[in-house]
Design a protein around this motif. Sequence first.
Motif, PDB file in Angstrom:
ATOM      1  N   ALA A 199     -56.683  -4.054  -9.080  1.00  0.00           N
ATOM      2  CA  ALA A 199     -55.441  -4.180  -8.311  1.00  0.00           C
ATOM      3  C   ALA A 199     -55.681  -4.039  -6.819  1.00  0.00           C
ATOM      4  O   ALA A 199     -55.154  -4.813  -6.009  1.00  0.00           O
ATOM      5  CB  ALA A 199     -54.422  -3.143  -8.789  1.00  0.00           C
ATOM      6  N   LEU A 200     -56.478  -3.046  -6.418  1.00  0.00           N
ATOM      7  CA  LEU A 200     -56.727  -2.861  -4.991  1.00  0.00           C
ATOM      8  C   LEU A 200     -57.537  -4.015  -4.429  1.00  0.00           C
ATOM      9  O   LEU A 200     -57.260  -4.498  -3.316  1.00  0.00           O
ATOM     10  CB  LEU A 200     -57.429  -1.528  -4.737  1.00  0.00           C
ATOM     11  N   ALA A 201     -58.516  -4.480  -5.184  1.00  0.00           N
ATOM     12  CA  ALA A 201     -59.305  -5.624  -4.720  1.00  0.00           C
ATOM     13  C   ALA A 201     -58.423  -6.856  -4.526  1.00  0.00           C
ATOM     14  O   ALA A 201     -58.545  -7.578  -3.527  1.00  0.00           O
ATOM     15  CB  ALA A 201     -60.434  -5.919  -5.702  1.00  0.00           C
ATOM     16  N   ALA A 202     -57.517  -7.081  -5.473  1.00  0.00           N
ATOM     17  CA  ALA A 202     -56.623  -8.236  -5.370  1.00  0.00           C
ATOM     18  C   ALA A 202     -55.714  -8.116  -4.156  1.00  0.00           C
ATOM     19  O   ALA A 202     -55.468  -9.111  -3.448  1.00  0.00           O
ATOM     20  CB  ALA A 202     -55.798  -8.370  -6.644  1.00  0.00           C
ATOM     21  N   ARG A 203     -55.210  -6.909  -3.883  1.00  0.00           N
ATOM     22  CA  ARG A 203     -54.336  -6.723  -2.727  1.00  0.00           C
ATOM     23  C   ARG A 203     -55.105  -6.953  -1.426  1.00  0.00           C
ATOM     24  O   ARG A 203     -54.597  -7.577  -0.487  1.00  0.00           O
ATOM     25  CB  ARG A 203     -53.730  -5.324  -2.752  1.00  0.00           C
ATOM     26  N   LEU A 204     -56.324  -6.441  -1.357  1.00  0.00           N
ATOM     27  CA  LEU A 204     -57.134  -6.663  -0.157  1.00  0.00           C
ATOM     28  C   LEU A 204     -57.394  -8.147   0.064  1.00  0.00           C
ATOM     29  O   LEU A 204     -57.255  -8.660   1.181  1.00  0.00           O
ATOM     30  CB  LEU A 204     -58.448  -5.887  -0.264  1.00  0.00           C
ATOM     31  N   ARG A 205     -57.743  -8.851  -0.994  1.00  0.00           N
ATOM     32  CA  ARG A 205     -58.006 -10.282  -0.856  1.00  0.00           C
ATOM     33  C   ARG A 205     -56.757 -11.037  -0.404  1.00  0.00           C
ATOM     34  O   ARG A 205     -56.818 -11.901   0.479  1.00  0.00           O
ATOM     35  CB  ARG A 205     -58.482 -10.866  -2.189  1.00  0.00           C
ATOM     36  N   SER A 206     -55.621 -10.711  -1.024  1.00  0.00           N
ATOM     37  CA  SER A 206     -54.397 -11.465  -0.751  1.00  0.00           C
ATOM     38  C   SER A 206     -53.867 -11.241   0.650  1.00  0.00           C
ATOM     39  O   SER A 206     -53.071 -12.036   1.155  1.00  0.00           O
ATOM     40  CB  SER A 206     -53.317 -11.107  -1.775  1.00  0.00           C
ATOM     41  N   THR A 207     -54.306 -10.172   1.294  1.00  0.00           N
ATOM     42  CA  THR A 207     -53.862  -9.872   2.656  1.00  0.00           C
ATOM     43  C   THR A 207     -54.934 -10.198   3.692  1.00  0.00           C
ATOM     44  O   THR A 207     -54.820  -9.823   4.859  1.00  0.00           O
ATOM     45  CB  THR A 207     -53.452  -8.393   2.779  1.00  0.00           C
ATOM     46  N   GLY A 208     -55.985 -10.874   3.241  1.00  0.00           N
ATOM     47  CA  GLY A 208     -56.984 -11.375   4.182  1.00  0.00           C
ATOM     48  C   GLY A 208     -58.050 -10.379   4.576  1.00  0.00           C
ATOM     49  O   GLY A 208     -58.728 -10.568   5.591  1.00  0.00           O
ATOM     50  N   HIS A 209     -58.250  -9.333   3.774  1.00  0.00           N
ATOM     51  CA  HIS A 209     -59.258  -8.326   4.086  1.00  0.00           C
ATOM     52  C   HIS A 209     -60.519  -8.551   3.263  1.00  0.00           C
ATOM     53  O   HIS A 209     -60.476  -9.119   2.166  1.00  0.00           O
ATOM     54  CB  HIS A 209     -58.702  -6.929   3.835  1.00  0.00           C
ATOM     55  N   GLU A 210     -61.626  -8.052   3.780  1.00  0.00           N
ATOM     56  CA  GLU A 210     -62.915  -8.241   3.117  1.00  0.00           C
ATOM     57  C   GLU A 210     -63.103  -7.206   2.015  1.00  0.00           C
ATOM     58  O   GLU A 210     -62.998  -5.996   2.252  1.00  0.00           O
ATOM     59  CB  GLU A 210     -64.053  -8.132   4.118  1.00  0.00           C
ATOM     60  N   VAL A 211     -63.419  -7.663   0.817  1.00  0.00           N
ATOM     61  CA  VAL A 211     -63.641  -6.766  -0.304  1.00  0.00           C
ATOM     62  C   VAL A 211     -64.662  -7.384  -1.245  1.00  0.00           C
ATOM     63  O   VAL A 211     -64.703  -8.601  -1.435  1.00  0.00           O
ATOM     64  CB  VAL A 211     -62.315  -6.470  -1.056  1.00  0.00           C
ATOM     65  N   GLU A 212     -65.514  -6.534  -1.794  1.00  0.00           N
ATOM     66  CA  GLU A 212     -66.395  -6.920  -2.891  1.00  0.00           C
ATOM     67  C   GLU A 212     -66.084  -6.023  -4.076  1.00  0.00           C
ATOM     68  O   GLU A 212     -65.810  -4.828  -3.917  1.00  0.00           O
ATOM     69  CB  GLU A 212     -67.868  -6.787  -2.487  1.00  0.00           C
ATOM     70  N   GLU A 213     -66.153  -6.599  -5.263  1.00  0.00           N
ATOM     71  CA  GLU A 213     -65.756  -5.908  -6.495  1.00  0.00           C
ATOM     72  C   GLU A 213     -66.915  -5.930  -7.480  1.00  0.00           C
ATOM     73  O   GLU A 213     -67.531  -6.977  -7.692  1.00  0.00           O
ATOM     74  CB  GLU A 213     -64.525  -6.623  -7.074  1.00  0.00           C
ATOM     75  N   ARG A 214     -67.220  -4.763  -8.052  1.00  0.00           N
ATOM     76  CA  ARG A 214     -68.312  -4.657  -9.017  1.00  0.00           C
ATOM     77  C   ARG A 214     -67.803  -3.978 -10.290  1.00  0.00           C
ATOM     78  O   ARG A 214     -67.128  -2.946 -10.228  1.00  0.00           O
ATOM     79  CB  ARG A 214     -69.465  -3.832  -8.453  1.00  0.00           C
ATOM     80  N   HIS A 215     -68.153  -4.556 -11.436  1.00  0.00           N
ATOM     81  CA  HIS A 215     -67.836  -3.963 -12.731  1.00  0.00           C
ATOM     82  C   HIS A 215     -69.140  -3.820 -13.507  1.00  0.00           C
ATOM     83  O   HIS A 215     -69.866  -4.805 -13.687  1.00  0.00           O
ATOM     84  CB  HIS A 215     -66.851  -4.844 -13.501  1.00  0.00           C
ATOM     85  N   TYR A 216     -69.427  -2.602 -13.946  1.00  0.00           N
ATOM     86  CA  TYR A 216     -70.686  -2.322 -14.614  1.00  0.00           C
ATOM     87  C   TYR A 216     -70.472  -2.197 -16.123  1.00  0.00           C
ATOM     88  O   TYR A 216     -69.762  -1.294 -16.578  1.00  0.00           O
ATOM     89  CB  TYR A 216     -71.312  -1.043 -14.053  1.00  0.00           C
ATOM     90  N   PRO A 217     -71.085  -3.083 -16.903  1.00  0.00           N
ATOM     91  CA  PRO A 217     -70.885  -3.071 -18.353  1.00  0.00           C
ATOM     92  C   PRO A 217     -71.378  -1.771 -18.982  1.00  0.00           C
ATOM     93  O   PRO A 217     -72.471  -1.286 -18.679  1.00  0.00           O
ATOM     94  CB  PRO A 217     -71.714  -4.263 -18.843  1.00  0.00           C
ATOM     95  N   GLY A 218     -70.559  -1.197 -19.854  1.00  0.00           N
ATOM     96  CA  GLY A 218     -70.947  -0.030 -20.631  1.00  0.00           C
ATOM     97  C   GLY A 218     -70.985   1.272 -19.863  1.00  0.00           C
ATOM     98  O   GLY A 218     -71.362   2.309 -20.418  1.00  0.00           O
TER      99      GLY A 218
END
Length: 249
Positions: A199-218
């Motif tokens: 959710a926070l990553a999506a909000r940052l992207r939608s407002t024109g801010h730089e964000v990288e998102e990482r999801h670690y399996p397991g």
Amino acid sequence: MAHNVAYGPDPRQTLDIYAPAGGVKDARTIVFVYGGSWNSGNKEDYSFAAKAFASRGFVTAVFDYRLVPQVRYPAFVEDSAAAVAFVYRHAPAYGGDPKRLYLVGHSAGAYNAMMVALAPRFLAGQGLSNTIIRAVAGLSGPYDFLPLDVDATRRAFGGVSDLKSTQPLNQVLKGRFAPPVLLATGDADDLVYPRNTVALAARLRSTGHEVEERHYPGVDHKGTLLSISRPLRGRAPVLEDIIAFFDAH
């Protein structure tokens, strides 16, 4: 290393500073914020994280802050801002460069770090702007957790009149400064659900801010932090991803 340096008058308002071996000058500087549901934690227990960042060339501070039930929101965020301000102002005395200041937080500490980075009023209370933060990394943080449906959040935030303003998600506005943000979580986290990161990553992207998102399996809730430690780095490349993100900024 400097131990139990006071950044405020309360006994909990102290920090430890770790420097790379051999000494440095004008080194990049990290302030690390630990979690614990805003009601537990001691900086000594997180020396492994500070040492990990110091081993990569960063002067690193880890601090204690006031906890529930001694305080409620916003005191623990205000303490985080005070610690960041202290490090910014005193970094050169420990070999750090205040112009290259980064924040890293895990769990409730990621919440604190994001509020300091995204809500201008907290550093403004220290006479500073959040533009002093070069980048921020949040590990397994709660950023969008209304309604208050667990004991920890009710105790920490109960009684706040404007609960929406307590959410990092709602501090992200188009046209308002936000430093570059790295958000990382484990997809096996059943304590702070990965939807907070999404959710926070999506909000940052939608407002024109730089964000990288990482999801670690397991990887579970503690795993994103413990994988910074030397014995467990094979679990997930959290340390490498943070360093690479900060290298890019």
